[in-house]
Design a protein around this motif. Structure first.
Motif, PDB file in Angstrom:
ATOM      1  N   GLU A  26       0.848  -1.218   0.000  1.00  0.00           N
ATOM      2  CA  GLU A  26       0.000   0.000   0.000  1.00  0.00           C
ATOM      3  C   GLU A  26       0.874   1.257   0.000  1.00  0.00           C
ATOM      4  O   GLU A  26       0.591   2.222  -0.711  1.00  0.00           O
ATOM      5  N   GLN A  27       1.925   1.198   0.825  1.00  0.00           N
ATOM      6  CA  GLN A  27       2.848   2.348   0.923  1.00  0.00           C
ATOM      7  C   GLN A  27       3.515   2.612  -0.437  1.00  0.00           C
ATOM      8  O   GLN A  27       3.628   3.754  -0.867  1.00  0.00           O
ATOM      9  N   LYS A  30       0.878   4.013  -2.883  1.00  0.00           N
ATOM     10  CA  LYS A  30       0.547   5.414  -2.559  1.00  0.00           C
ATOM     11  C   LYS A  30       1.635   6.357  -3.101  1.00  0.00           C
ATOM     12  O   LYS A  30       1.360   7.439  -3.592  1.00  0.00           O
TER      13      LYS A  30
END
Ligand SMILES: Nc1nc2c(ncn2[C@@H]2O[C@H](COP(=O)(O)OP(=O)(O)OP(=O)(O)O)[C@@H](O)[C@H]2O)c(=O)[nH]1
Ligand SMILES: [Mg+2]
Length: 224
Positions: A26-27, A30
């Motif tokens: 996810e990081q 993003k």
């Protein structure tokens, strides 16, 4: 009974790693960062491939390297000489990187400025295969001197990788490496695997692998 307890512990460790790897993913998403996890036996040429590849891509992408080793910062020092940000993880004995270690290393990088992170895993063809680091692709490196039987003997990593660099092609005339055996086994283990024949030291065959990398960078979605 003991065996059952061991299997359960291994499952728990892998599940805990999957959770953290999911957060890393996810990081990365993003921050629009693509991530490569390079895996091979010790000495097949991962750092040398990076030393000869990075200068050819740094104009196009903001790259950082995470170096995994049991001890020493020698590989990170080699990468830092190229003016590429490099973070060393010393595992202190562990034969592979895990997602928690990578998460910690990320604290030392400015993610908002990066397009690509290449993780050089600890030299080992077995343990790193099972530990997801939130990467877009695993790249397995194998070198001519290791012998052509590696895909058949260590199928898991060849199965999980999206690309394979067959390095030290300059040593082919001096070895009994059988391309026929190698490609026959690859076809059996992972017919989709892209193989690039390279000599990192002589800088031959790097174009194919770098084109593949650029293709990955241009690909919008995370596939893994
Ligand atoms: N002949 C030849 N030697 C190479 C080539 N690539 C790397 N080497 C040599 O192989 C040795 C190991 O290379 P490294 O790049 O340190 O290997 P590594 O996979 O990063 O090793 P670890 O990080 O210890 O797992 C060095 O002496 C390199 O110079 C190649 O294409 N041809
Ligand atoms: Mg290395």
């Amino acid at each position: 009974m003991k065996k059952m307890a061991q299997i359960k512990l291994e499952k728990n460790i892998l599940e805990a790693n999957e959770d953290i790897a999911g957060k890393l993913k996810e990081q990365f998403k993003k921050n629009k960062i693509k991530v490569i996890n390079m895996i091979s036996s010790p000495g097949s040429g991962k750092t040398t491939i990076l030393e000869h590849s990075l200068p050819k891509i740094v104009q196009k992408f903001n790259v950082a390297v995470i170096e995994g080793d049991i001890l020493t910062s020698r590989d990170a020092d080699r990468i830092a000489k190229l003016n590429v940000p490099a973070v060393q993880i010393e595992t202190g004995g562990s034969c592979h990187l895990d997602a928690r270690m990578v998460g910690k290393a990320l604290e030392k990088l400015d993610l908002s400025r990066l397009d690509l992170i290449i993780i050089e895993n600890v030299g080992n063809l077995v343990c790193p295969a099972s530990f997801d680091l939130g990467e877009d692709a695993k790249v397995v490196v194998v070198s001519i001197a290791e012998g052509s039987d590696k895909p058949a003997k260590y199928p898991e990593i060849f199965n999980r990788a999206k690309a394979c660099i067959l390095n030290k092609m300059d040593l082919l005339p001096y070895s009994n490496f059988s391309r026929d055996e190698f490609y026959k086994d690859i076809k059996h283990v992972n017919p989709e695997l892209k193989v690039f024949e390279v000599s990192a030291l002589k800088e031959t065959g790097l174009d194919g692998w770098l084109e593949w990398l650029e293709g990955l960078m241009a690909d919008g979605g995370q596939e893994n």
